[in-house]
Design an enzyme around this catalytic site. Structure first.
Site, mmCIF file in Angstrom:
data_model
loop_
_atom_site.group_PDB
_atom_site.id
_atom_site.type_symbol
_atom_site.label_atom_id
_atom_site.label_comp_id
_atom_site.label_asym_id
_atom_site.label_seq_id
_atom_site.Cartn_x
_atom_site.Cartn_y
_atom_site.Cartn_z
ATOM 1 N N HIS A 36 -8.244 3.092 -0.782
ATOM 2 C CA HIS A 36 -8.104 4.393 0.384
ATOM 3 C C HIS A 36 -9.195 4.163 1.013
ATOM 4 C CE1 HIS A 36 -8.191 8.326 1.659
ATOM 5 N NE2 HIS A 36 -9.260 8.766 2.154
ATOM 6 N N LYS A 261 -2.937 8.114 2.462
ATOM 7 C CA LYS A 261 -3.604 7.830 1.501
ATOM 8 C C LYS A 261 -2.837 6.829 0.407
ATOM 9 C CE LYS A 261 -5.277 12.039 2.307
ATOM 10 N NZ LYS A 261 -5.514 11.663 3.568
ATOM 11 N N ASP A 262 -4.235 6.358 -0.948
ATOM 12 C CA ASP A 262 -3.735 5.159 -2.214
ATOM 13 C C ASP A 262 -1.960 5.763 -2.727
ATOM 14 O OD1 ASP A 262 -6.365 6.546 -1.821
ATOM 15 O OD2 ASP A 262 -6.910 4.811 -3.082
ATOM 16 N N LYS A 263 -2.033 4.260 -2.639
ATOM 17 C CA LYS A 263 -0.409 4.074 -3.253
ATOM 18 C C LYS A 263 -0.383 4.462 -5.297
ATOM 19 C CE LYS A 263 3.250 1.610 -5.498
ATOM 20 N NZ LYS A 263 3.958 0.576 -4.825
#
Length: 629
Positions: A36, A261-263
Site C-alpha cells: 500500500h 489499497k493493498d491486495k
C-alpha cells in the site's frame, strides 16, 4: 500507489501461490503483489491482466527462492539507513491477509468503517416506472426459487429453463421482463426444443454482465453520486472495481475513489459511483465474494484521487523474536521520531530488469535500450509464455512472431510488441505510446524514486537527524534554503528533499551537489530535465525526509492457534462474531501495532524501521526459506 505494476512482497512474509478467494490460510512462500501507498493512479482497465491467464505457466524444477535470487535488494534502490539505534528483531508480516488491515482516513479526517448495510430512505416516492407491474408476476414459486439459486451461483446447471405453455410473443415478453426485473444479474433467451418454446435464464457475469433495470428514474433532489464504503478482503482496489463494473454493466471509470489499497489485506475505503442506486449496490452483497458494500449516501460530487488525509493501519507481525523491551524501544522510537520516508520496494518491480533502469533509458532518449530492457530474455520468476515471447524476440526481432507467443496481449510486453508491429521498429516512441500512460510514467517515476532514496541516505549519513545549513524546508509550496541560524530552530521533521526535475531547487550543501554527480553518471543533465516527449519531462517535487506516524499504539499478544485472526474486522463486528481471545500463556507471540500515515507514504518502510529487516522480496525469500528449513 503511483503505479499499477506488480510489486514485491512486504517484510517477513511467508506465503505461496494465489489462494482461492476467501482462503486465509498461511502459505508456504512469498509471492509477488502490491503493498500500500496512500493514493494511486487513475484506473485503466486495460492495465490489469485477466485472472487465470497465467495459470500453468510457471517453470518447473526451480524453487521460488532460486528464481528470486535475481531480484533487487534495498541496497539496489538506495534504502540504507535507519533512524533509531534499537536492536532489530524478526517476525512474519502478512502470514495471513487478515494480519494487515487498512482503513482510509477521509478528507474530513474520519477513519472510514463499514458499520451499516442498510439502504437509505428515498428522498421521494419512486414513480411507477420503477415499480414492478402486476402483470410481471408470471413466475411460479418453484421457478422463483430456481432463479434465485441461479442468481446466487448455487445452480450447478448454469441455467434455468422455463417452458412457455401459452406461447405468444406477449407472454414470452412478460416472462423475459419478469426474470430481468426480479432477478438482476440474469440474462434470458428463447430456445425451441422439439417444437416447444423455452425461455432460458443464465448468469451473465463474465459474459454480458449483470443486467440493469430497463427504466431509470433519478429524483432531482437526490445527489447524482452514490457514495459507499467498500470493504474488501484479499483483492486490490482495481480488481474490486472491475468486479463491480461487470456486475452493474458499467465502465470502470464511472467509479471514483481517493486512493488504491493493498491486495493481500483487509481494507476499507470510500467509493463513489454515478447514478446507481444504493438498492442496486446493496443487492450485490448477496452475490459478491470477499467484498461488502455499505454506509450508502447520496452526494453531488465524485471522489478525487489524493483527497484522503491518509490511512490507518492495524498490522500483526507473528512469531516475533524480540523481547518485550526491544519491542518497547522500537515502537517508542516509531512514535516519537518516525521513519525515513523511503519509496518502498514495490516502487521498483520484482524482475531482474528493474523499472528504474527502463526509466533511465527513457530519460536518456535511448529508445533501442528501452525496447531491449522490456523485451529481452531475463533470469528469474516469469510465466512460461513470457519466456517464450522473449526468446522469440531475441531470435527473430519480429514483433508479430513474438506477439503470437502471448495468450494475453494486454501486458506491457504485448502492448509494446503490438505498437512495434503497427508502427515499425523505426518509430519506437509511437509504438511505446500504446502502453497505457500510467505504466509508461511508472518507469520514470521509479528512476526519480531511486535517486531520492539514494540522496536521502547520503543526507542522513552526512548530517544525521538534525537540520543543517543548506537544507530545504517548504514554505507553502515553495522550497526555501535554510541559513545556519534558521537551521538551529528547525527539526529533521521540517526538512524536505527534491525528486529531480526542472522546477525544483536542491540543497546547497555537498549532498545537494550529489544529485548532479548521480545524474551525470547515469548520462543525464540535471539542468535539462525537459524531454522531447512532453509526457517524459520531469518537473520534480519535494518529499519529507522523515515521517512521524500518528495514533501509534501496540501490544504483544500470545496465542496458540496460528489459524485464528488476531484482528476483529468490520465485517466480523457487523456479523456479531466474537472478538479474538488471547491466551496469556500461548506458545506464539505476535506484535499487533496500529498507526496512521499521510498520503504517499509506505507502511512497509515504517515496519522496516521497527524490525530492522530488509523488505525486498529477494531477502525475505531467503529468510523465509531458512525459516521453513
Amino acid at each position: 500507489m503511483a503505479e499499477s505494476e506488480p510489486a514485491p512482497v512486504p517484510v517477513g512474509e511467508k506465503r505461496g501461490c494465489p489462494e482461492k478467494e476467501g482462503d486465509d490460510a498461511p502459505s508456504k512462500k512469498p509471492r509477488v503483489e502490491r503493498d500500500h501507498e496512500n493514493g494511486g493512479p487513475p484506473h485503466r482497465d486495460e492495465e490489469k491482466e485477466p485472472e487465470g491467464e497465467a495459470s500453468g505457466g510457471e517453470e518447473e524444477g526451480e524453487t521460488f527462492a532460486d528464481m528470486m535470487k535475481h531480484g533487487l535488494t534495498e541496497l539496489d534502490v538506495g534504502i540504507l539507513k535507519y533512524v533509531s539505534d534499537h536492536k532489530g528483531f524478526s517476525g512474519i508480516l502478512k502470514e495471513r491477509y487478515s494480519d494487515f488491515v487498512v482503513h482510509e482516513i477521509n478528507k474530513q479526517g474520519k477513519i472510514v468503517h463499514l458499520d451499516d448495510l442498510s439502504v437509505p430512505a428515498e428522498p421521494e416516492e419512486v414513480p411507477e416506472a420503477e415499480e414492478q407491474p402486476e402483470e410481471l408476476d408470471v413466475l411460479t414459486e418453484e421457478q422463483k426459487k430456481q432463479l434465485g439459486e441461479l442468481q446466487l451461483f448455487k445452480n450447478k446447471e448454469d441455467n434455468v429453463s422455463i417452458e412457455v405453455l401459452d406461447d405468444t410473443k406477449e407472454k414470452r415478453t412478460l416472462v423475459h421482463k419478469a426474470i430481468k426485473t426480479q432477478f438482476p444479474g440474469l440474462e434470458t433467451k428463447t430456445e425451441e426444443r422439439e417444437g416447444r418454446k423455452f425461455i432460458v435464464a443464465y448468469h451473465a457475469a463474465g459474459k454480458k454482465a449483470l443486467a440493469a433495470p430497463r427504466k431509470h428514474f433519478w429524483p432531482k433532489n437526490r445527489g447524482s453520486f452514490c457514495h459507499f464504503t467498500l470493504y474488501k478482503e484479499n483483492k486490490d482496489t482495481m480488481d474490486a472495481i472491475n468486479v463491480l463494473s461487470k456486475f452493474l454493466r458499467l465502465r470502470p471509470n464511472m467509479f471514483s475513489y481517493m486512493g488504491t489499497k493493498d491486495k493481500r489485506a483487509i481494507t476499507v475505503q470510500e467509493i463513489a459511483v454515478l447514478k446507481i442506486t444504493a438498492e442496486r449496490l446493496a443487492h450485490l452483497n448477496k452475490c459478491l465474494m470477499n467484498l461488502k458494500l455499505g454506509n450508502f449516501c447520496y452526494k453531488n460530487h465524485p471522489l478525487k484521487l489524493g483527497e484522503l488525509q491518509g490511512n490507518h493501519f492495524t498490522v500483526v507481525i507473528r512469531n516475533i523474536s524480540g523481547t518485550d523491551e526491544q519491542v518497547q524501544q522500537a515502537m517508542t522510537s516509531l512514535r516519537q521520531t518516525g521513519f525515513i520516508n523511503y519509496y518502498g520496494m514495490q516502487r521498483f518491480g520484482t524482475t531482474a530488469v528493474a523499472t528504474q533502469t527502463v526509466g533511465r533509458a527513457i530519460l536518456r532518449n535511448d529508445w533501442n535500450e528501452v525496447v531491449d530492457l522490456i523485451l529481452k530474455p531475463r533470469p528469474g520468476a516469469e510465466k512460461e509464455f513470457l519466456v517464450r515471447c522473449r526468446e522469440e524476440w531475441a531470435k527473430s526481432q519480429d514483433p508479430e512472431a513474438a506477439l503470437k507467443k502471448l495468450p494475453n496481449k494486454r501486458c506491457v510486453e504485448g502492448q509494446l510488441l503490438r505498437g512495434l508491429s503497427m508502427y515499425g521498429k523505426k518509430n519506437i516512441v509511437t509504438a511505446f505510446g500504446l502502453i497505457p500512460r500510467n505504466n509508461r510514467l511508472m518507469y520514470i517515476h521509479s528512476y526519480q524514486s531511486k535517486v531520492w532514496n539514494t540522496m536521502v541516505s547520503r543526507r542522513i549519513e552526512a548530517f544525521g537527524l538534525k537540520a543543517v545549513e543548506g537544507d530545504l524546508e517548504l514554505r507553502g509550496t515553495t522550497a526555501h534554503v535554510l541559513t545556519a541560524e534558521e537551521a538551529e530552530s528547525r527539526s529533521i521533521h521540517d526538512i524536505v528533499m527534491p525528486l529531480p526535475g526542472y522546477d525544483v531547487i536542491y540543497p546547497t550543501h555537498h549532498v545537494g551537489e550529489g544529485y548532479r554527480e548521480l545524474l551525470t553518471a547515469d548520462g543525464l543533465d540535471l539542468d535539462n530535465m525537459r524531454h522531447k516527449v512532453k509526457d517524459y519531462s520531469l518537473a520534480g517535487a519535494y518529499r519529507r525526509v522523515i515521517i512521524r506516524p500518528s495514533d501509534v499504539s501496540w501490544e504483544v499478544i500470545q496465542y496458540d492457534d496460528p489459524r485464528i485472526s488476531l484482528v476483529h474486522s468490520d465485517f466480523e463486528i457487523l456479523e456479531k462474531k466474537a472478538a479474538p481471545v488471547f491466551n496469556k500463556e500461548g506458545k506464539h507471540r505476535a506484535l499487533r501495532m496500529e498507526f496512521s500515515l499521510p498520503p504517499s507514504t509506505y507502511a512497509t518502510m515504517a515496519i522496516r524501521e521497527v524490525l530492522k529487516l530488509d523488505t525486498s522480496i529477494k531477502k525475505q525469500t531467503q529468510l523465509n526459506t531458512t525459516w521453513f528449513n
